[in-house]
Write a protein that holds these residues in place. Structure first.
Motif, PDB file in Angstrom:
ATOM      1  N   VAL A  75      46.522  42.193  38.103  1.00 13.48           N
ATOM      2  CA  VAL A  75      46.394  43.507  37.388  1.00 13.48           C
ATOM      3  C   VAL A  75      47.593  43.785  36.208  1.00 13.48           C
ATOM      4  O   VAL A  75      47.287  44.386  35.318  1.00 13.48           O
ATOM      5  CB  VAL A  75      46.313  44.591  38.271  1.00 13.48           C
ATOM      6  CG1 VAL A  75      46.161  46.008  37.563  1.00 13.48           C
ATOM      7  CG2 VAL A  75      45.201  44.393  39.281  1.00 13.48           C
ATOM      8  N   ILE A  76      48.622  43.403  36.541  1.00 11.71           N
ATOM      9  CA  ILE A  76      49.752  43.582  35.902  1.00 11.71           C
ATOM     10  C   ILE A  76      49.929  42.617  34.444  1.00 11.71           C
ATOM     11  O   ILE A  76      50.414  43.182  33.461  1.00 11.71           O
ATOM     12  CB  ILE A  76      51.239  43.630  36.626  1.00 11.71           C
ATOM     13  CG1 ILE A  76      50.996  44.463  37.732  1.00 11.71           C
ATOM     14  CG2 ILE A  76      52.409  43.541  35.697  1.00 11.71           C
ATOM     15  CD1 ILE A  76      52.342  44.691  38.440  1.00 11.71           C
ATOM     16  N   ASN A  77      49.763  41.541  34.855  1.00 10.71           N
ATOM     17  CA  ASN A  77      50.019  40.407  33.639  1.00 10.71           C
ATOM     18  C   ASN A  77      48.740  39.873  33.059  1.00 10.71           C
ATOM     19  O   ASN A  77      48.799  39.285  32.374  1.00 10.71           O
ATOM     20  CB  ASN A  77      50.669  39.279  34.297  1.00 10.71           C
ATOM     21  CG  ASN A  77      49.955  38.260  35.373  1.00 10.71           C
ATOM     22  OD1 ASN A  77      48.723  38.626  35.542  1.00 10.71           O
ATOM     23  ND2 ASN A  77      50.639  37.483  35.967  1.00 10.71           N
ATOM     24  N   ASP A  78      47.706  40.359  33.338  1.00  9.54           N
ATOM     25  CA  ASP A  78      46.321  39.908  32.571  1.00  9.54           C
ATOM     26  C   ASP A  78      46.349  40.477  31.233  1.00  9.54           C
ATOM     27  O   ASP A  78      46.333  41.706  30.709  1.00  9.54           O
ATOM     28  CB  ASP A  78      45.184  40.555  33.386  1.00  9.54           C
ATOM     29  CG  ASP A  78      43.797  39.830  32.868  1.00  9.54           C
ATOM     30  OD1 ASP A  78      44.014  38.923  32.014  1.00  9.54           O
ATOM     31  OD2 ASP A  78      42.624  40.695  33.135  1.00  9.54           O
ATOM     32  N   THR A  79      46.035  39.468  30.386  1.00  6.28           N
ATOM     33  CA  THR A  79      46.076  39.788  28.848  1.00  6.28           C
ATOM     34  C   THR A  79      44.763  39.527  28.379  1.00  6.28           C
ATOM     35  O   THR A  79      44.576  39.368  27.170  1.00  6.28           O
ATOM     36  CB  THR A  79      47.279  38.845  28.205  1.00  6.28           C
ATOM     37  OG1 THR A  79      46.972  37.381  28.301  1.00  6.28           O
ATOM     38  CG2 THR A  79      48.540  39.215  28.460  1.00  6.28           C
ATOM     39  N   ASP A 118      36.599  31.053  33.900  1.00  6.29           N
ATOM     40  CA  ASP A 118      37.764  30.130  34.624  1.00  6.29           C
ATOM     41  C   ASP A 118      38.528  31.190  35.723  1.00  6.29           C
ATOM     42  O   ASP A 118      39.518  30.612  36.337  1.00  6.29           O
ATOM     43  CB  ASP A 118      38.891  29.689  33.538  1.00  6.29           C
ATOM     44  CG  ASP A 118      38.000  28.873  32.516  1.00  6.29           C
ATOM     45  OD1 ASP A 118      37.179  28.116  33.126  1.00  6.29           O
ATOM     46  OD2 ASP A 118      38.648  28.640  31.349  1.00  6.29           O
ATOM     47  N   LEU A 119      38.336  32.296  35.960  1.00  2.00           N
ATOM     48  CA  LEU A 119      38.850  32.962  36.881  1.00  2.00           C
ATOM     49  C   LEU A 119      38.457  32.921  38.165  1.00  2.00           C
ATOM     50  O   LEU A 119      37.221  32.787  38.428  1.00  2.00           O
ATOM     51  CB  LEU A 119      38.969  34.581  36.413  1.00  2.00           C
ATOM     52  CG  LEU A 119      39.466  35.025  35.030  1.00  2.00           C
ATOM     53  CD1 LEU A 119      39.032  36.537  34.982  1.00  2.00           C
ATOM     54  CD2 LEU A 119      41.097  34.841  35.129  1.00  2.00           C
ATOM     55  N   SER A 120      39.144  33.062  39.163  1.00  4.46           N
ATOM     56  CA  SER A 120      38.717  33.119  40.569  1.00  4.46           C
ATOM     57  C   SER A 120      38.416  34.383  40.977  1.00  4.46           C
ATOM     58  O   SER A 120      38.145  35.403  40.028  1.00  4.46           O
ATOM     59  CB  SER A 120      40.031  32.606  41.470  1.00  4.46           C
ATOM     60  OG  SER A 120      40.929  33.749  41.573  1.00  4.46           O
ATOM     61  N   LEU A 121      37.630  34.523  42.097  1.00  8.82           N
ATOM     62  CA  LEU A 121      37.092  35.839  42.501  1.00  8.82           C
ATOM     63  C   LEU A 121      38.142  36.886  42.621  1.00  8.82           C
ATOM     64  O   LEU A 121      37.863  37.964  42.148  1.00  8.82           O
ATOM     65  CB  LEU A 121      36.429  35.729  43.854  1.00  8.82           C
ATOM     66  CG  LEU A 121      35.604  36.866  44.337  1.00  8.82           C
ATOM     67  CD1 LEU A 121      34.615  37.253  43.468  1.00  8.82           C
ATOM     68  CD2 LEU A 121      35.182  36.513  46.094  1.00  8.82           C
ATOM     69  N   GLY A 122      39.331  36.449  43.435  1.00 11.30           N
ATOM     70  CA  GLY A 122      40.508  37.418  43.181  1.00 11.30           C
ATOM     71  C   GLY A 122      40.774  37.856  41.999  1.00 11.30           C
ATOM     72  O   GLY A 122      41.057  39.053  41.517  1.00 11.30           O
ATOM     73  N   GLU A 123      41.062  37.011  40.999  1.00  9.40           N
ATOM     74  CA  GLU A 123      41.386  37.397  39.456  1.00  9.40           C
ATOM     75  C   GLU A 123      40.390  38.257  38.798  1.00  9.40           C
ATOM     76  O   GLU A 123      40.812  39.000  38.077  1.00  9.40           O
ATOM     77  CB  GLU A 123      41.630  36.153  39.051  1.00  9.40           C
ATOM     78  CG  GLU A 123      42.942  35.242  39.482  1.00  9.40           C
ATOM     79  CD  GLU A 123      43.169  33.929  38.565  1.00  9.40           C
ATOM     80  OE1 GLU A 123      44.036  33.533  38.632  1.00  9.40           O
ATOM     81  OE2 GLU A 123      41.927  33.240  38.310  1.00  9.40           O
ATOM     82  N   LYS A 124      38.863  37.849  38.936  1.00  4.96           N
ATOM     83  CA  LYS A 124      38.118  38.816  38.522  1.00  4.96           C
ATOM     84  C   LYS A 124      37.990  40.232  38.817  1.00  4.96           C
ATOM     85  O   LYS A 124      37.788  41.166  38.060  1.00  4.96           O
ATOM     86  CB  LYS A 124      36.670  38.161  38.803  1.00  4.96           C
ATOM     87  CG  LYS A 124      36.257  36.915  38.082  1.00  4.96           C
ATOM     88  CD  LYS A 124      35.075  36.221  38.460  1.00  4.96           C
ATOM     89  CE  LYS A 124      34.540  35.149  37.706  1.00  4.96           C
ATOM     90  NZ  LYS A 124      33.172  34.580  38.076  1.00  4.96           N
ATOM     91  N   ALA A 125      38.369  40.418  40.131  1.00  3.96           N
ATOM     92  CA  ALA A 125      38.740  41.671  40.759  1.00  3.96           C
ATOM     93  C   ALA A 125      39.780  42.283  40.206  1.00  3.96           C
ATOM     94  O   ALA A 125      39.914  43.567  39.892  1.00  3.96           O
ATOM     95  CB  ALA A 125      38.719  41.510  42.277  1.00  3.96           C
ATOM     96  N   ALA A 126      41.007  41.461  39.855  1.00  2.00           N
ATOM     97  CA  ALA A 126      42.272  42.208  39.120  1.00  2.00           C
ATOM     98  C   ALA A 126      41.907  42.707  37.803  1.00  2.00           C
ATOM     99  O   ALA A 126      42.345  43.652  37.523  1.00  2.00           O
ATOM    100  CB  ALA A 126      43.354  41.161  39.142  1.00  2.00           C
ATOM    101  N   ARG A 127      41.101  41.649  36.979  1.00  2.00           N
ATOM    102  CA  ARG A 127      40.737  42.046  35.807  1.00  2.00           C
ATOM    103  C   ARG A 127      39.901  43.342  35.618  1.00  2.00           C
ATOM    104  O   ARG A 127      40.028  44.399  34.830  1.00  2.00           O
ATOM    105  CB  ARG A 127      40.115  40.935  34.906  1.00  2.00           C
ATOM    106  CG  ARG A 127      39.806  41.336  33.574  1.00  2.00           C
ATOM    107  CD  ARG A 127      39.259  40.119  32.630  1.00  2.00           C
ATOM    108  NE  ARG A 127      40.416  39.118  32.712  1.00  2.00           N
ATOM    109  CZ  ARG A 127      40.320  37.950  31.883  1.00  2.00           C
ATOM    110  NH1 ARG A 127      39.193  37.581  31.287  1.00  2.00           N
ATOM    111  NH2 ARG A 127      41.409  37.227  31.749  1.00  2.00           N
ATOM    112  N   THR A 128      38.848  43.577  36.429  1.00  2.00           N
ATOM    113  CA  THR A 128      38.097  44.610  36.502  1.00  2.00           C
ATOM    114  C   THR A 128      38.799  45.839  36.860  1.00  2.00           C
ATOM    115  O   THR A 128      38.604  46.869  36.228  1.00  2.00           O
ATOM    116  CB  THR A 128      36.903  44.291  37.592  1.00  2.00           C
ATOM    117  OG1 THR A 128      36.141  43.149  37.208  1.00  2.00           O
ATOM    118  CG2 THR A 128      35.970  45.381  37.725  1.00  2.00           C
TER     119      THR A 128
END
Length: 240
Positions: free
Chosen positions: A58-62, A69-79
């Motif tokens: 959530v903090i470092n997503d640009t 290419d995102l994993s399930l957890g990374e997709k949740a963080a971006r959302t």
């Protein structure tokens, strides 16, 4: 004799030709091996870079990493990050709208307390009797009389709060009560204002009076006495 000389020169050139013929394949093999090593070494950093990609949070997503290419957890963080940003935008819009409404009601509207204060202060400055009481000279200029709101604890404060209140009685008539202070070279005083507005009508003065310590109250407007209504200006019926 010539035949012997020709054979000797051919014999001398044969070793050089054999060296060239034997060395050419070696150089080709060496070049091919070098290209293979370069290709292998150049592909390694890309593979290593892909393996070393920092996890998106959530903090470092640009937004640089594609969604696929995102994993399930990374997709949740971006959302989560995008939802938070959208909420901040909505909050900013709401605060801006609230400030605009307050400014309109308190400052820019013709029925705001600031507008009523300015009109009442102009009435005080324009009245010769008020100028005489406050400055000691009936022929003084309007700018010799100052009007301001409640005293402030901060000597650096430029704007002072105007004491006022709105209320509505049982008949639906709106009442505006206000008082502020005026000052001249000779005296200081308090201005009292009372205005009413019936449904569908404009505000009308019920009382506009100046109180100066040691002197009798001076009325500019007093609805209890017989008065004649004159023209309308700035949405207010001016009485004399």
């Amino acid at each position: 004799m010539l035949e012997r000389i020709a054979r000797a020169s051919v014999a001398k050139q044969l070793p050089q030709l054999s060296l060239l013929q034997s060395g050419a394949p070696l150089s080709l093999h060496a070049t091919a091996g070098q290209h293979t090593r370069n290709a292998t070494s150049s592909s390694l950093p890309n593979d290593a870079a892909s393996r070393r990609r920092r996890a998106v949070t959530v903090i470092n997503d640009t937004g640089a990493v594609p969604w696929k290419d995102l994993s399930l957890g990374e997709k949740a963080a971006r959302t989560t990050q995008q939802s938070f940003n959208f909420g901040l935008v909505l909050l900013g819009i709401g605060l801006t709208g609230g400030v605009a409404v307050v400014l309109w009601l308190e400052v820019f509207s013709t029925d705001s307390k600031t507008a009523h204060f300015n009109r009442a202060a102009d009435r005080i400055r324009a009245d010769p009797k008020c100028r005489e009481i406050l400055t000691g000279e009936s022929m003084s200029h309007k700018r010799d009389v100052q009007a301001y709101g409640e005293p402030s604890w901060s000597r650096w404060a430029r704007n002072r709060r105007i004491a006022s209140r709105f209320e509505t009685d049982r008949a639906g008539v709106e009442h505006l009560h206000m008082h502020f202070y005026v000052e001249g070279k000779a005296a200081k005083g308090t201005v009292h204002l009372h205005m009413t507005r019936r449904p569908g009508e404009d505000f009308e003065y019920q009382m506009l009076a100046l109180d100066v310590p040691g002197q009798q109250r001076y009325y500019l407007e007093n609805a209890s006495s017989t008065q004649r209504k004159v023209g309308k200006m700035f949405g207010v019926n001016w009485n004399r």
